[in-house]
Design a protein around this motif. Structure first.
Motif, PDB file in Angstrom:
ATOM      1  N   TYR A  34      60.215  38.134  -6.710  1.00 13.12           N
ATOM      2  CA  TYR A  34      61.485  38.821  -6.463  1.00 13.12           C
ATOM      3  C   TYR A  34      62.690  38.070  -7.042  1.00 13.12           C
ATOM      4  N   GLU A  35      62.649  36.773  -7.011  1.00 10.81           N
ATOM      5  CA  GLU A  35      63.787  35.995  -7.491  1.00 10.81           C
ATOM      6  C   GLU A  35      63.874  35.975  -9.018  1.00 10.81           C
ATOM      7  N   ALA A  36      62.791  36.257  -9.709  1.00 12.71           N
ATOM      8  CA  ALA A  36      62.812  36.297 -11.177  1.00 12.71           C
ATOM      9  C   ALA A  36      63.558  37.526 -11.701  1.00 12.71           C
ATOM     10  N   ALA A  37      63.878  38.464 -10.829  1.00  8.16           N
ATOM     11  CA  ALA A  37      64.599  39.671 -11.266  1.00  8.16           C
ATOM     12  C   ALA A  37      65.952  39.329 -11.883  1.00  8.16           C
ATOM     13  N   LYS A  38      66.496  38.170 -11.556  1.00  5.83           N
ATOM     14  CA  LYS A  38      67.801  37.793 -12.136  1.00  5.83           C
ATOM     15  C   LYS A  38      67.693  37.556 -13.639  1.00  5.83           C
ATOM     16  N   ASN A  39      66.498  37.560 -14.187  1.00  6.06           N
ATOM     17  CA  ASN A  39      66.302  37.431 -15.628  1.00  6.06           C
ATOM     18  C   ASN A  39      66.395  38.770 -16.353  1.00  6.06           C
ATOM     19  N   PHE A  40      66.597  39.852 -15.622  1.00  8.96           N
ATOM     20  CA  PHE A  40      66.642  41.181 -16.224  1.00  8.96           C
ATOM     21  C   PHE A  40      68.088  41.629 -16.391  1.00  8.96           C
ATOM     22  N   PRO A  41      68.356  42.464 -17.386  1.00 12.80           N
ATOM     23  CA  PRO A  41      69.739  42.896 -17.670  1.00 12.80           C
ATOM     24  C   PRO A  41      70.431  43.475 -16.441  1.00 12.80           C
ATOM     25  N   GLY A  42      71.647  43.005 -16.205  1.00 14.15           N
ATOM     26  CA  GLY A  42      72.475  43.543 -15.127  1.00 14.15           C
ATOM     27  C   GLY A  42      72.270  42.903 -13.774  1.00 14.15           C
TER      28      GLY A  42
END
Length: 189
Positions: free
Chosen positions: A61-69
């Motif tokens: 879940y925390e790796a989502a910050k690597n996605f645009p926006g």
């Protein structure tokens, strides 16, 4: 003449919006269906990950910050199969900057199904499911969600935002999964 233009726009507005990234190596499909004040989003893409690797990826879940926006994504709590995640999305709708905060509850129902629902935040409604389907030499990630943005965002702008940003996000997810696989970041037992 004005009536004909209005009628054409009305008919076009009721048809599902379909996007298929022709140049995408991930066989990405995205459909956005207007449904009253909400939008139903149906998307899928395929990545060369095993089911085990796909589970590790979708639950990071925390790796989502690597996605645009997505500017922030952090786990607030974990209890059994339920995970609370705080997300901050910063993006643009045309020329207007937006920021949306949300707390999303994920339910890890099985190795194949991950349900999610916003329990608080700036979006009026956000609920859906991720499904993982092993397919040939990889896994197909299937996304189904309903979303209703704030009423301050005009409907046509919301539709444009969802269509363009979700396509970018899914492509980035598939690319990130492929890169992490190449870097051997998924350890399955």
């Amino acid at each position: 003449m004005r009536c004909i233009v209005y009628l054409c726009l009305l008919v076009l507005h009721t048809l599902p919006l379909r996007v298929q990234a022709a140049s995408s190596p991930y066989d990405l499909h995205l459909q956005v269906y207007p449904n009253g004040e909400q939008f139903q989003i149906v998307a899928d893409y395929k990545v060369g990950l095993s089911l085990c690797q796909s589970i590790i990826f979708i639950r990071d879940y925390e790796a989502a910050k690597n996605f645009p926006g997505i500017k922030e994504s952090k786990i607030l709590s974990r209890s059994g199969n339920q995970v609370l995640v705080e997300r901050v999305v910063e993006d643009r709708i045309l020329l207007f900057p937006i920021q949306m905060r949300s707390i999303v509850q994920y339910k890890e129902l099985s190795d194949y199904v991950l349900d999610f629902e916003q329990i608080s935040g700036d979006v009026k409604y956000y609920k859906g499911t991720w499904r993982l389907d092993p397919e040939g030499d990889g896994t197909r990630f299937q996304f189904r969600a309903n979303i209703e943005l704030s009423s301050i965002v005009p409907y046509s702008m919301a539709e444009y935002f969802i269509r363009t940003q979700m396509t970018k996000r899914f492509e980035a997810m598939a690319e990130n999964a492929t890169q992490r696989l190449a870097q051997k970041q998924f350890v399955c037992k």
